[in-house]
Motif scaffolding. Structure first.
Motif, mmCIF file in Angstrom:
data_model
loop_
_atom_site.group_PDB
_atom_site.id
_atom_site.type_symbol
_atom_site.label_atom_id
_atom_site.label_comp_id
_atom_site.label_asym_id
_atom_site.label_seq_id
_atom_site.Cartn_x
_atom_site.Cartn_y
_atom_site.Cartn_z
ATOM 1 N N ASN A 33 0.895 -1.293 0.017
ATOM 2 C CA ASN A 33 0.060 -0.006 0.002
ATOM 3 C C ASN A 33 0.888 1.346 0.117
ATOM 4 N N VAL A 34 2.000 1.387 -0.700
ATOM 5 C CA VAL A 34 2.568 2.392 -0.904
ATOM 6 C C VAL A 34 2.722 2.848 -2.335
ATOM 7 N N THR A 35 2.483 4.019 -2.823
ATOM 8 C CA THR A 35 2.708 4.513 -3.928
ATOM 9 C C THR A 35 3.157 5.947 -3.942
ATOM 10 N N ASP A 36 3.520 6.519 -5.147
ATOM 11 C CA ASP A 36 4.123 7.881 -5.462
ATOM 12 C C ASP A 36 5.170 8.203 -4.341
ATOM 13 N N ILE A 37 6.131 7.327 -4.103
ATOM 14 C CA ILE A 37 7.483 7.551 -3.288
ATOM 15 C C ILE A 37 8.411 8.034 -4.201
ATOM 16 N N VAL A 38 9.062 9.165 -3.661
ATOM 17 C CA VAL A 38 10.192 9.852 -4.288
ATOM 18 C C VAL A 38 11.370 9.670 -3.735
ATOM 19 N N ALA A 39 11.530 9.515 -2.325
ATOM 20 C CA ALA A 39 12.851 9.044 -1.587
ATOM 21 C C ALA A 39 12.592 8.255 -0.320
ATOM 22 N N ILE A 40 13.964 7.467 -0.026
ATOM 23 C CA ILE A 40 13.615 6.413 1.028
ATOM 24 C C ILE A 40 14.961 6.510 1.955
ATOM 25 N N ALA A 41 14.568 6.092 3.352
ATOM 26 C CA ALA A 41 15.737 5.994 3.975
ATOM 27 C C ALA A 41 15.537 4.612 4.918
ATOM 28 N N ALA A 42 16.619 3.981 5.544
ATOM 29 C CA ALA A 42 16.491 2.656 6.243
ATOM 30 C C ALA A 42 17.536 2.800 7.501
ATOM 31 N N GLY A 43 17.135 2.373 8.580
ATOM 32 C CA GLY A 43 17.673 2.505 9.754
ATOM 33 C C GLY A 43 17.914 1.006 10.336
ATOM 34 N N ARG A 44 18.239 1.067 11.568
ATOM 35 C CA ARG A 44 18.347 -0.185 12.116
ATOM 36 C C ARG A 44 17.282 -1.157 12.347
ATOM 37 N N GLY A 45 16.091 -0.702 12.533
ATOM 38 C CA GLY A 45 14.856 -1.484 12.546
ATOM 39 C C GLY A 45 13.641 -0.929 11.943
ATOM 40 N N HIS A 46 13.797 0.128 11.152
ATOM 41 C CA HIS A 46 12.917 0.948 10.705
ATOM 42 C C HIS A 46 12.788 1.256 9.359
ATOM 43 N N SER A 47 12.075 1.730 8.499
ATOM 44 C CA SER A 47 12.116 2.425 7.038
ATOM 45 C C SER A 47 11.247 3.668 7.199
ATOM 46 N N LEU A 48 11.812 4.525 6.090
ATOM 47 C CA LEU A 48 11.097 5.729 6.007
ATOM 48 C C LEU A 48 10.998 6.079 4.615
ATOM 49 N N ALA A 49 9.949 6.852 3.914
ATOM 50 C CA ALA A 49 9.489 7.130 2.697
ATOM 51 C C ALA A 49 8.919 8.355 2.523
ATOM 52 N N ILE A 50 9.203 9.201 1.610
ATOM 53 C CA ILE A 50 8.566 10.403 1.395
ATOM 54 C C ILE A 50 7.575 10.293 0.118
ATOM 55 N N ARG A 51 6.603 10.770 0.110
ATOM 56 C CA ARG A 51 5.751 10.774 -1.047
ATOM 57 C C ARG A 51 5.805 11.823 -1.951
ATOM 58 N N SER A 52 5.056 11.927 -3.181
ATOM 59 C CA SER A 52 5.376 12.973 -4.017
ATOM 60 C C SER A 52 4.699 14.252 -3.451
ATOM 61 N N ASP A 53 3.686 14.320 -2.634
ATOM 62 C CA ASP A 53 3.052 15.267 -2.244
ATOM 63 C C ASP A 53 3.523 15.798 -0.880
ATOM 64 N N GLY A 54 4.889 15.371 -0.474
ATOM 65 C CA GLY A 54 5.737 15.778 0.678
ATOM 66 C C GLY A 54 5.134 15.150 2.085
ATOM 67 N N THR A 55 4.377 14.106 2.001
ATOM 68 C CA THR A 55 4.027 13.538 3.358
ATOM 69 C C THR A 55 5.025 12.332 3.611
ATOM 70 N N LEU A 56 5.261 11.840 4.881
ATOM 71 C CA LEU A 56 6.384 11.197 5.306
ATOM 72 C C LEU A 56 5.730 9.712 5.651
ATOM 73 N N LEU A 57 5.973 8.542 5.175
ATOM 74 C CA LEU A 57 5.740 7.095 5.699
ATOM 75 C C LEU A 57 6.800 6.790 6.602
#
Length: 434
Positions: A409-433
């Motif tokens: 259930n993730v779409t329109d992602i433009v940037a990502i990051a990964a840490g020790r035990g989690h993940s992050l993603a930025i959508r094209s509308d500027g929201t953070l997942l």
């Protein structure tokens, strides 16, 4: 005596008349042969050739012929005349057309000509190469496209950048173009596409990284790297495994120069090792190598940079306990620590040389976590693999996986990051997942 002379004269006249009989009537006109020739006997689809017929015979024979297609496709410009034009058909496979020229006067006298028809011109693939794939601000690279196909295909291409891309192209047509990076950038992966001028469904995209010319930094758990404007590196922090790259294993609380590292455009600090991307698309690595994270084919640590083998055309890098690299063709290489399946090869075996992660392409960004890996595809969706004890794979299941799978259930992602035990993603509308 007169009677004798008269008789002789009459006899002479009669003899003269018998020696000059009347001429016989002329013979009836007869057709002997018909020959037919073609200016070209092998044609590409839709091409034309001239057909010529010659009639020989005796008497006042007629030279006219009738043309017809006996078998195969194509079209004649006329059905009569000593010369006509044949147009080859549009075919998807090679064929033969047989054409007959028959005498108008005697249809039993005829000739045939066979014409080979090549397949329709078809574009099968477009390949793209770049003189450089890892750029700094204001740098440029020459792009070359090669088109392959069958028949008399069009070898031309058109060039385009994604709508949100930075930089410019010198031309939108022609088989070579220059991509010019902008004068300033926060660091981007640029997608350049070459599309066949004949068949727009056949295209190829290449990735080019634009890395900021201002100092770029990367921090690991206990050491830091800084890229200088001149392409050299500084490092500081924990150096127990040589991750500072200065030839020692002495910790440093102030920056030290990384040995023999120049023309660097991007850096990545792992847990106990370091990666650097050079402007020619190759990689350097140094530090702890007990799990093969340096990618030099050994498990021997190094306090100075060594070349990562079999790594070329790299446009982005990421590191933690393992190493990840993105190639310009959108494929991903992994190597190093693999206890949790973070290399994505279906095993938990450490590997000291880079290998392509199978079944994934069109990747534009990568992120190495502590025990998992995350990648962003060009369609804005995500793939992940490795351990999932904390739900960092984002697939709704706690068990991990050793091969790539979709993040739910993730779409329109433009940037990502990964840490020790989690993940992050930025959508094209500027929201953070997260």
């Amino acid at each position: 005596m007169k009677r004798i002379l008269t008789a002789l004269v009459l006899t002479a006249i009669s003899f003269s008349s018998c020696s000059n009989p009347p001429a016989p009537p002329p013979p009836a006109p007869t057709i002997t042969t018909v020959t037919a020739t073609a200016a070209a006997t092998t044609l590409n689809a839709n091409a034309t050739t001239a057909l010529t017929a010659t009639v020989t015979g005796t008497g006042a024979f007629g030279t006219g012929v009738n043309w017809s297609i006996v078998s195969g496709g194509g079209a004649l410009s006329a059905t009569t005349g000593a010369s006509v034009t044949f147009t080859a058909p549009s075919l998807n496979a090679s064929s033969v057309t047989v054409i007959r020229a028959a005498s108008v006067q005697d249809p039993s006298k005829s000739a045939t000509v066979k014409l080979g028809i090549n397949p329709s011109p078809t574009v099968s693939a477009v390949t793209v190469t770049a003189s450089r794939v890892a750029l700094r601000e204001s740098d440029s690279t020459t792009l070359t496209a090669d088109v392959t196909g069958t028949g008399n295909f069009n070898p031309g291409v058109t060039w385009s950048l994604d709508p949100d891309a930075v930089g410019t192209l010198s031309s939108t047509t022609g088989n070579t173009a220059t991509y010019q990076a902008p004068k300033s950038s926060t660091g981007r992966i640029v997608r350049v596409t070459a599309t066949s001028a004949q068949d727009v469904s056949v295209k190829r995209t290449i990735l080019v990284s634009v890395n900021p010319r201002q100092s770029s930094m990367s921090g690991g758990p206990a050491h830091s790297l800084a890229l200088k404007n001149d392409g050299t590196l500084l490092a500081w922090g924990n150096n127990l495994d040589g991750q500072l790259g200065d030839g020692t294993t002495t910790n440093s609380s102030t920056p030290v120069a990384v040995s023999s590292a120049n023309n660097i455009v991007a850096v990545a600090a792992g847990a106990f090792h370091s990666l650097a991307l050079k402007s020619d698309g190759t990689l350097l690595a140094w530090g702890y190598n007990g799990h093969g994270s340096l990618g030099d084919g050994t498990f021997t640590s190094s306090s100075k940079p060594v070349a990562v083998i079999s790594a070329s055309n790299i446009v982005a890098i990421s590191a933690f306990g393992h190493s990840v690299a993105l190639k310009s063709d959108g494929t991903v290489l992994t190597w190093g620590f693999n206890q949790d399946g973070q290399l994505g090869d279906g095993t938990t075996t450490n590997r000291s040389t880079p290998s392509v992660v199978s079944s994934i392409n069109n990747v534009v960004a990568i992120a190495a976590g502590s025990t998992h890996t995350l990648v962003l595809k060009s369609d804005g969706t995500l793939l992940s693999w490795g351990t999932n004890s904390l739900g960092q794979l984002g697939d709704g299941n706690i068990p991990g996986r050793f091969t790539p799978g979709p993040v739910s259930n993730v779409t329109d992602i433009v940037a990502i990051a990964a840490g020790r035990g989690h993940s992050l993603a930025i959508r094209s509308d500027g929201t953070l997942l997260s």
